[in-house]
Scaffold this motif. Structure first.
Motif, PDB file in Angstrom:
ATOM      1  N   ILE A  39       0.814  -1.180  -0.010  1.00  0.00           N
ATOM      2  CA  ILE A  39       0.043  -0.052   0.084  1.00  0.00           C
ATOM      3  C   ILE A  39       0.826   1.341   0.033  1.00  0.00           C
ATOM      4  O   ILE A  39       1.865   1.332   0.975  1.00  0.00           O
ATOM      5  CB  ILE A  39      -0.873  -0.036   1.167  1.00  0.00           C
ATOM      6  N   GLY A  40       0.666   1.863  -0.908  1.00  0.00           N
ATOM      7  CA  GLY A  40       1.396   3.283  -0.914  1.00  0.00           C
ATOM      8  C   GLY A  40       0.699   4.291  -0.523  1.00  0.00           C
ATOM      9  O   GLY A  40      -0.670   4.543  -0.571  1.00  0.00           O
ATOM     10  N   GLY A  41       1.197   5.005   0.340  1.00  0.00           N
ATOM     11  CA  GLY A  41       0.639   6.319   1.270  1.00  0.00           C
ATOM     12  C   GLY A  41      -0.524   5.582   2.213  1.00  0.00           C
ATOM     13  O   GLY A  41      -0.160   4.612   2.948  1.00  0.00           O
ATOM     14  N   VAL A  50       5.884   1.171  -5.209  1.00  0.00           N
ATOM     15  CA  VAL A  50       5.233  -0.400  -5.115  1.00  0.00           C
ATOM     16  C   VAL A  50       5.312  -1.046  -6.461  1.00  0.00           C
ATOM     17  O   VAL A  50       5.792  -2.053  -6.609  1.00  0.00           O
ATOM     18  CB  VAL A  50       3.960  -0.290  -4.285  1.00  0.00           C
ATOM     19  N   HIS A  51       4.812  -0.333  -7.223  1.00  0.00           N
ATOM     20  CA  HIS A  51       4.402  -0.886  -8.611  1.00  0.00           C
ATOM     21  C   HIS A  51       5.666  -1.237  -9.543  1.00  0.00           C
ATOM     22  O   HIS A  51       5.830  -2.053 -10.156  1.00  0.00           O
ATOM     23  CB  HIS A  51       3.196  -0.194  -9.453  1.00  0.00           C
ATOM     24  N   LEU A  52       6.540  -0.219  -9.551  1.00  0.00           N
ATOM     25  CA  LEU A  52       7.715  -0.265 -10.208  1.00  0.00           C
ATOM     26  C   LEU A  52       8.630  -1.486  -9.811  1.00  0.00           C
ATOM     27  O   LEU A  52       9.287  -2.219 -10.417  1.00  0.00           O
ATOM     28  CB  LEU A  52       8.661   1.161 -10.192  1.00  0.00           C
ATOM     29  N   ILE A  72      -2.071   4.896 -11.708  1.00  0.00           N
ATOM     30  CA  ILE A  72      -0.828   4.919 -11.553  1.00  0.00           C
ATOM     31  C   ILE A  72      -0.190   3.274 -11.900  1.00  0.00           C
ATOM     32  O   ILE A  72       0.685   3.230 -12.914  1.00  0.00           O
ATOM     33  CB  ILE A  72      -0.376   5.234 -10.038  1.00  0.00           C
ATOM     34  N   GLU A  73      -0.636   2.329 -11.427  1.00  0.00           N
ATOM     35  CA  GLU A  73      -0.471   0.986 -11.591  1.00  0.00           C
ATOM     36  C   GLU A  73      -0.763   0.931 -13.147  1.00  0.00           C
ATOM     37  O   GLU A  73       0.188   0.462 -13.781  1.00  0.00           O
ATOM     38  CB  GLU A  73      -1.479   0.083 -10.934  1.00  0.00           C
ATOM     39  N   GLN A  74      -1.893   1.547 -13.825  1.00  0.00           N
ATOM     40  CA  GLN A  74      -1.901   1.360 -15.354  1.00  0.00           C
ATOM     41  C   GLN A  74      -0.804   1.872 -16.000  1.00  0.00           C
ATOM     42  O   GLN A  74      -0.403   1.090 -17.383  1.00  0.00           O
ATOM     43  CB  GLN A  74      -3.191   1.696 -15.482  1.00  0.00           C
ATOM     44  N   PRO A  94     -12.778   6.086  -5.782  1.00  0.00           N
ATOM     45  CA  PRO A  94     -12.775   4.766  -6.418  1.00  0.00           C
ATOM     46  C   PRO A  94     -10.944   4.551  -6.824  1.00  0.00           C
ATOM     47  O   PRO A  94     -10.400   5.428  -7.324  1.00  0.00           O
ATOM     48  CB  PRO A  94     -13.276   4.488  -7.574  1.00  0.00           C
ATOM     49  N   GLY A  95     -10.638   3.355  -6.602  1.00  0.00           N
ATOM     50  CA  GLY A  95      -9.300   3.077  -7.226  1.00  0.00           C
ATOM     51  C   GLY A  95      -8.101   3.744  -6.557  1.00  0.00           C
ATOM     52  O   GLY A  95      -6.956   3.728  -6.972  1.00  0.00           O
ATOM     53  N   CYS A  96      -8.286   3.942  -5.318  1.00  0.00           N
ATOM     54  CA  CYS A  96      -7.301   4.553  -4.253  1.00  0.00           C
ATOM     55  C   CYS A  96      -6.946   3.634  -3.236  1.00  0.00           C
ATOM     56  O   CYS A  96      -6.033   3.971  -2.299  1.00  0.00           O
ATOM     57  CB  CYS A  96      -7.755   5.762  -3.914  1.00  0.00           C
ATOM     58  N   GLY A  97      -7.116   2.593  -3.197  1.00  0.00           N
ATOM     59  CA  GLY A  97      -6.533   1.365  -2.263  1.00  0.00           C
ATOM     60  C   GLY A  97      -7.309   0.943  -1.227  1.00  0.00           C
ATOM     61  O   GLY A  97      -6.875   0.437  -0.179  1.00  0.00           O
ATOM     62  N   LYS A  98      -8.805   1.049  -1.276  1.00  0.00           N
ATOM     63  CA  LYS A  98      -9.774   0.658  -0.304  1.00  0.00           C
ATOM     64  C   LYS A  98      -9.675  -0.840  -0.150  1.00  0.00           C
ATOM     65  O   LYS A  98      -9.630  -1.414   0.799  1.00  0.00           O
ATOM     66  CB  LYS A  98     -10.880   1.263  -0.572  1.00  0.00           C
ATOM     67  N   SER A  99      -9.920  -1.583  -1.200  1.00  0.00           N
ATOM     68  CA  SER A  99      -9.993  -2.864  -1.238  1.00  0.00           C
ATOM     69  C   SER A  99      -8.560  -3.442  -0.880  1.00  0.00           C
ATOM     70  O   SER A  99      -8.336  -4.464  -0.339  1.00  0.00           O
ATOM     71  CB  SER A  99     -10.419  -3.456  -2.605  1.00  0.00           C
ATOM     72  N   LEU A 100      -7.568  -2.914  -1.500  1.00  0.00           N
ATOM     73  CA  LEU A 100      -6.308  -3.256  -1.121  1.00  0.00           C
ATOM     74  C   LEU A 100      -6.035  -3.365   0.164  1.00  0.00           C
ATOM     75  O   LEU A 100      -5.048  -4.156   1.009  1.00  0.00           O
ATOM     76  CB  LEU A 100      -5.428  -2.192  -1.855  1.00  0.00           C
ATOM     77  N   THR A 101      -6.554  -2.250   1.000  1.00  0.00           N
ATOM     78  CA  THR A 101      -6.213  -2.214   2.608  1.00  0.00           C
ATOM     79  C   THR A 101      -6.910  -3.394   3.145  1.00  0.00           C
ATOM     80  O   THR A 101      -6.242  -3.923   4.109  1.00  0.00           O
ATOM     81  CB  THR A 101      -6.902  -0.885   3.168  1.00  0.00           C
TER      82      THR A 101
HETATM   83  P1  ADP Z   1     -10.587   0.707  -4.468  1.00  0.00           P
HETATM   84  O1  ADP Z   1     -10.193   1.851  -3.603  1.00  0.00           O
HETATM   85  O2  ADP Z   1     -11.575   1.223  -5.575  1.00  0.00           O
HETATM   86  O3  ADP Z   1     -11.193  -0.311  -3.561  1.00  0.00           O
HETATM   87  P2  ADP Z   1      -8.649  -0.873  -5.110  1.00  0.00           P
HETATM   88  O4  ADP Z   1      -7.976  -1.032  -3.819  1.00  0.00           O
HETATM   89  O5  ADP Z   1      -9.183  -2.095  -5.560  1.00  0.00           O
HETATM   90  O6  ADP Z   1      -9.281   0.361  -5.057  1.00  0.00           O
HETATM   91  O7  ADP Z   1      -7.380  -0.474  -6.271  1.00  0.00           O
HETATM   92  C1  ADP Z   1      -7.193  -0.919  -7.445  1.00  0.00           C
HETATM   93  C2  ADP Z   1      -5.866  -1.242  -7.794  1.00  0.00           C
HETATM   94  O8  ADP Z   1      -5.020   0.032  -7.801  1.00  0.00           O
HETATM   95  C3  ADP Z   1      -4.870  -1.957  -6.494  1.00  0.00           C
HETATM   96  O9  ADP Z   1      -5.173  -3.428  -6.500  1.00  0.00           O
HETATM   97  C4  ADP Z   1      -3.682  -1.372  -6.782  1.00  0.00           C
HETATM   98  O10 ADP Z   1      -2.889  -2.324  -7.586  1.00  0.00           O
HETATM   99  C5  ADP Z   1      -3.564  -0.058  -7.089  1.00  0.00           C
HETATM  100  N1  ADP Z   1      -3.669   0.838  -6.073  1.00  0.00           N
HETATM  101  C6  ADP Z   1      -4.620   1.490  -5.659  1.00  0.00           C
HETATM  102  N2  ADP Z   1      -4.447   2.349  -4.404  1.00  0.00           N
HETATM  103  C7  ADP Z   1      -3.195   2.082  -4.481  1.00  0.00           C
HETATM  104  C8  ADP Z   1      -2.117   2.456  -3.329  1.00  0.00           C
HETATM  105  N3  ADP Z   1      -2.630   3.305  -2.310  1.00  0.00           N
HETATM  106  N4  ADP Z   1      -0.915   1.958  -3.160  1.00  0.00           N
HETATM  107  C9  ADP Z   1      -0.670   0.741  -4.220  1.00  0.00           C
HETATM  108  N5  ADP Z   1      -1.508   0.274  -5.113  1.00  0.00           N
HETATM  109  C10 ADP Z   1      -2.729   1.012  -5.279  1.00  0.00           C
END
Ligand code: ADP
Length: 541
Positions: free
Chosen positions: A246-248, A419-421, A456-458, A284-291
């Motif tokens: 998780i970045g940030g 993280v992704h690099l 960013i990952e994309q 969306p896409g900012c790391g909620k599910s990731l957390t």
């Molecule tokens: P959401 O906030 O919609 O649940 P996700 O957690 O599913 O978003 O994020 C989608 C993908 O984007 C993650 O699987 C990860 O690869 C990348 N991503 C999003 N936020 C971060 C973050 N803070 N640090 C690292 N990767 C991230």
């Protein structure tokens, strides 16, 4: 072995509740449990004789079969006239209550059950009726007279006793390498299964190589994943994502780390209340599910994802029953993390009064459980569209904290790129022209203002794809092209982001650290309205 549960049932019997309804597949186990209470003087003061009934055999006790009791009419007649203290366990009575979806309740049966109520409640003999069925179905006219009793899935000691029995009755199985600690691990892996399912999983593990050892844990976990997935509402999520992925989101990470081991013996010494859960909302896409996934690794607890949408739609059975089943499965697996993904989607129907209140009732069940649960289950709910969340959910006491995840700050974008690099730029030939060093990371973070984590990952993936297709080393221009080709969500949905920030300013705590926001505000130039209105209270948790 059954502790609180036996107390609950003995109270219901002694208080002469006329009808008790237990939804379970485990007929043998529940019957044994009911007998252990109904026959015990300490539990019920006046022990009761126990009868069981099925449509195929009629009424019977351990010693005798009562003739002419197969039809519900004869059965009820017998119960009415019977003059000893007794408990009648009736299996599969849901078929007379309109069990299969299109059916209607059998009105004659329902009427005679209603007629029986005064006898059960105030007659001179103590008689209770317990319906045991795999399906929950109660006719409207009996709603007020039937009490539901949740029969829990087997606990650790019960499973261990069964495993020991299985081992001792199966001498051919090699258990030489199985010590007590391994047995505990095997039994823990089976938590959340019915006793029959646990036995099947053990049997599967044994037939594999004629041995039972700690190497079989994966087989049992695999079986459990299947069983849980079959419910259609819960999914056992296996993940190896950790905090370093998780970045940030430093504030959120810190909060979660501080609550690790909250159920330990040490935490008890400090009298810390067990954490209930967090609601993580935001862009969306900012790391909620990731957390949510990383939490499972950090806390070393199983992660179960609940699909509220499926529960409410009733696709896989009655919605209310589904919610109860899901809760009891999670409690059986506890200590565990329950992840309610996109909670707002599931709760969409709650405010719409077009389903005769079913959604509100289920939602109520969930809220009450959240507030009163004693099992060590931590709830992490994630939501994108906070405007759809019912206010009851946000009331104090439901969640320990509500976090808001905003567009990543400059500092956070650097961390996300890192993280992704580091994950992808491993090969020397691919990285011959650009290295995943601070220089590259800083440049990329500067170029991607307003990008969300997934964008960013994309960018990293697209740049690599470009190089791959042209069969050459990665170049900085590949990143430039990927950035130029992205229209970030912060542009296409600027209005929505501003609106959720405004919402979060009073209701949620910022998931990013104060420090990272301050550097963001000093260095970022993207529309002042976006940067100055960053959502969430800036607290150090
Ligand atoms: P959401 O906030 O919609 O649940 P996700 O957690 O599913 O978003 O994020 C989608 C993908 O984007 C993650 O699987 C990860 O690869 C990348 N991503 C999003 N936020 C971060 C973050 N803070 N640090 C690292 N990767 C991230």
């Amino acid at each position: 072995m059954y502790d609180n549960n036996s107390k609950k049932l003995s109270h219901l019997l002694r208080a002469r509740f006329p009808y008790i309804y237990i939804t379970t597949y485990e007929e043998d186990r529940v019957t044994k449990f009911i007998k252990s209470i109904a026959l015990s003087k300490t539990e019920v003061k006046y022990p009761r004789e126990v009868f069981t009934w099925t449509q195929s055999t009629g009424l019977k006790t351990d010693e005798r079969i009562i003739p002419n009791t197969k039809s519900p009419a004869r059965l009820i007649e017998y119960i009415t006239k019977y003059e000893n203290d007794s408990v009648f366990i009736l299996y599969d009575f849901h078929v007379f209550f309109g069990g299969c979806k299109q059916c209607r309740p059998d009105t004659a049966v329902v009427r005679s059950l209603r007629d029986l109520i005064p006898t059960l409640k105030t007659g001179t003999t103590r008689k209770n009726i317990i319906f045991v069925s795999p399906e929950l179905c109660i006719p409207d006219t009996l709603q007020k007279d039937i009490v539901l009793y949740d029969f829990p899935l087997p606990k650790m000691e019960e499973i261990k006793a069964r495993l020991n029995k299985l081992i001792s009755s199966n001498k051919a199985i090699d258990t030489e390498n199985l010590n007590e600690e391994d047995k505990d691990k095997i039994c823990k892996a089976a938590l959340g299964l019915t006793m029959q399912e646990a036995e099947n999983a053990f049997a599967l593990a044994m037939v594999n190589d004629g041995k039972l050892s700690k190497n079989d844990i994966d087989i049992i976990l695999g079986e459990k994943m299947q069983v849980i997935r079959k419910t259609g509402m819960l999914e056992y999520v296996l993940t190896d994502l950790g905090i370093e992925d998780i970045g940030g989101l430093d504030n959120l990470k810190k909060w979660l780390l501080k609550r690790n081991n909250s159920w330990s013996e040490k935490a008890k010494k400090y009298c810390i209340p067990a954490p209930k859960g967090v609601l993580v909302t935001g862009v969306p896409g900012c790391g909620k599910s990731l957390t949510a996934k990383a939490m499972s690794t950090i806390w070393q607890l199983p992660l179960l994802r609940l699909d509220l949408g499926k529960i409410f739609s009733g696709i896989v059975g009655s919605s209310e029953e589904n919610m109860r089943k899901a809760i009891s499965t999670v409690e059986a697996v506890a200590p565990a993390i329950l992840w309610v993904d996109e909670i707002e989607k599931g709760l969409n129907g709650v405010s719409q009064a077009n389903d005769s209140g079913v959604s509100s009732r289920i939602f109520g069940t969930f809220l009450t459980w959240m507030q009163e649960k004693t099992a060590p289950v931590f709830v992490i709910a994630t939501a994108n569209n906070i405007h759809q969340l019912p206010p009851e959910l946000l009331r104090k006491g439901r969640f320990d904290e509500i976090f808001f995840v905003d567009l990543p700050t400059l500092q956070e974008r650097k961390e996300i790129f890192k993280v992704h690099l580091t994950k992808r730029l491993k090969d020397d030939e691919v990285c011959a022209e650009v290295k995943p060093d601070d220089n590259l990371i800083n440049k990329l973070a500067e170029m991607t203002e307003g990008f969300i984590g997934s964008e960013i990952e994309q960018v990293v993936i697209s740049a690599l794809c470009e190089a791959f297709f042209e069969n050459r080393a990665l170049r900085f221009s590949d990143f430039e092209k990927a950035v130029a080709n992205t229209v970030p969500l912060s542009q296409t949905q600027k209005e929505q982001i501003l609106a959720i920030r405004e919402w979060a300013n009073v209701r949620a705590v910022c998931a990013s650290s104060k420090e990272s926001i301050e550097t963001y505000e000093q260095s970022d130039s993207l529309g002042k309205d976006i940067s100055s209105a960053r959502g969430g209270r800036r607290l150090d948790v």
